[in-house]
Design a protein around this motif. Sequence first.
Motif, PDB file in Angstrom:
ATOM      1  N   UNK A 115       0.751   4.809  -4.581  1.00 44.08           N
ATOM      2  CA  UNK A 115      -0.504   4.050  -4.052  1.00 44.08           C
ATOM      3  C   UNK A 115      -0.466   4.395  -2.641  1.00 44.08           C
ATOM      4  N   UNK A 116      -0.082   5.557  -2.499  1.00 47.18           N
ATOM      5  CA  UNK A 116      -0.357   6.052  -1.111  1.00 47.18           C
ATOM      6  C   UNK A 116       0.586   5.557  -0.078  1.00 47.18           C
ATOM      7  N   UNK A 117       1.756   4.882  -0.430  1.00 48.40           N
ATOM      8  CA  UNK A 117       2.693   4.302   0.491  1.00 48.40           C
ATOM      9  C   UNK A 117       4.135   5.317   0.476  1.00 48.40           C
ATOM     10  N   UNK A 118       4.134   6.039   1.565  1.00 49.48           N
ATOM     11  CA  UNK A 118       5.348   6.803   1.378  1.00 49.48           C
ATOM     12  C   UNK A 118       6.745   6.245   1.781  1.00 49.48           C
TER      13      UNK A 118
ATOM     14  N   UNK B 211      -0.293 -11.141  -5.612  1.00 49.57           N
ATOM     15  CA  UNK B 211      -0.172  -9.886  -6.099  1.00 49.57           C
ATOM     16  C   UNK B 211      -1.511  -9.277  -6.180  1.00 49.57           C
ATOM     17  N   UNK B 212      -1.476  -7.825  -5.800  1.00 50.41           N
ATOM     18  CA  UNK B 212      -2.831  -7.055  -5.775  1.00 50.41           C
ATOM     19  C   UNK B 212      -2.657  -5.718  -6.315  1.00 50.41           C
ATOM     20  N   UNK B 213      -3.867  -5.657  -7.206  1.00 52.20           N
ATOM     21  CA  UNK B 213      -3.816  -4.035  -7.773  1.00 52.20           C
ATOM     22  C   UNK B 213      -4.291  -3.156  -6.831  1.00 52.20           C
ATOM     23  N   UNK B 214      -3.717  -2.347  -6.579  1.00 51.01           N
ATOM     24  CA  UNK B 214      -3.949  -1.294  -5.443  1.00 51.01           C
ATOM     25  C   UNK B 214      -4.528  -0.020  -6.163  1.00 51.01           C
ATOM     26  N   UNK B 215      -5.296   0.618  -5.321  1.00 49.11           N
ATOM     27  CA  UNK B 215      -5.789   2.068  -5.953  1.00 49.11           C
ATOM     28  C   UNK B 215      -4.695   2.821  -5.941  1.00 49.11           C
ATOM     29  N   UNK B 216      -4.919   3.703  -7.059  1.00 49.12           N
ATOM     30  CA  UNK B 216      -3.832   4.658  -7.331  1.00 49.12           C
ATOM     31  C   UNK B 216      -4.504   6.088  -6.761  1.00 49.12           C
TER      32      UNK B 216
ATOM     33  N   UNK C 207       5.671  -6.056  -5.720  1.00 47.93           N
ATOM     34  CA  UNK C 207       4.674  -7.148  -6.882  1.00 47.93           C
ATOM     35  C   UNK C 207       3.358  -6.272  -6.769  1.00 47.93           C
ATOM     36  N   UNK C 208       2.799  -5.764  -5.840  1.00 49.84           N
ATOM     37  CA  UNK C 208       1.567  -5.063  -5.842  1.00 49.84           C
ATOM     38  C   UNK C 208       1.728  -3.636  -6.645  1.00 49.84           C
ATOM     39  N   UNK C 209       2.925  -3.275  -6.675  1.00 52.32           N
ATOM     40  CA  UNK C 209       3.205  -2.017  -7.603  1.00 52.32           C
ATOM     41  C   UNK C 209       3.325  -2.593  -9.090  1.00 52.32           C
ATOM     42  N   UNK C 210       3.937  -3.432  -9.272  1.00 51.19           N
ATOM     43  CA  UNK C 210       4.053  -4.081 -10.814  1.00 51.19           C
ATOM     44  C   UNK C 210       2.915  -4.186 -11.195  1.00 51.19           C
ATOM     45  N   UNK C 211       1.855  -5.168 -10.309  1.00 56.09           N
ATOM     46  CA  UNK C 211       0.554  -5.304 -11.038  1.00 56.09           C
ATOM     47  C   UNK C 211      -0.113  -4.035 -11.108  1.00 56.09           C
ATOM     48  N   UNK C 212      -0.123  -3.127 -10.093  1.00 52.17           N
ATOM     49  CA  UNK C 212      -1.018  -1.713 -10.486  1.00 52.17           C
ATOM     50  C   UNK C 212      -0.523  -1.009 -11.454  1.00 52.17           C
ATOM     51  N   UNK C 213       0.980  -1.100 -11.696  1.00 52.56           N
ATOM     52  CA  UNK C 213       1.486  -0.202 -12.944  1.00 52.56           C
ATOM     53  C   UNK C 213       1.061  -0.905 -14.256  1.00 52.56           C
ATOM     54  N   UNK C 214       1.020  -2.013 -14.317  1.00 54.80           N
ATOM     55  CA  UNK C 214       0.680  -2.881 -15.501  1.00 54.80           C
ATOM     56  C   UNK C 214      -1.008  -2.321 -15.705  1.00 54.80           C
TER      57      UNK C 214
END
Length: 164
Positions: A52-55, A1-6, A33-40
């Motif tokens: 996170x820029x993914x449409x 899981x990765x935290x992505x730039x918002x 899973x990346x969205x979850x980690x980024x949100x947290x």
Amino acid sequence: MTIRPIVRFPDARLQQKAETVTQFDEALKTLCNDLLETMRAAPGIGITAPHIGVLRRVVVLELSPETGPKFYINPEIIETSEEMIRHQEGSVSMSGMVDDVERHAKIRLRYQDLNGQEQFEESEGLPAVCHQHEVDQLNGIFWLQRLSRLKRDRLIKRYSKLNR
């Protein structure tokens, strides 16, 4: 899981309609899973792939640690109550800014789970507000658009000052 730039307001991607998910595969699970980690990490209680820029039409909500995260693929509001409520809203894309938004008190949602199976959910109060907020985002409607012009202009001005 990765935290992505918002993606930060006023990025134009926050006003674009997200595309329907058609592939229910490992890439989708990784995105969730990346969205979850980024949100947290933000922190927040809800996030969409466009944040996170993914449409893509993907939403993650985690309203409490006890209930855990829930993933909504291609969510669509199919029923709303006539009763309305006001609730304080904000966005991970515009951190620190909040205001009261009027929403339907109860909704019925159709969505797909991570395996592509159709699901239905009824919600009221905060969960209903969150569903409406995130489905709006998938439709290219940033939460500020639900405010009066005066409130919206004040928030944008304050946000701009904070981010100079």
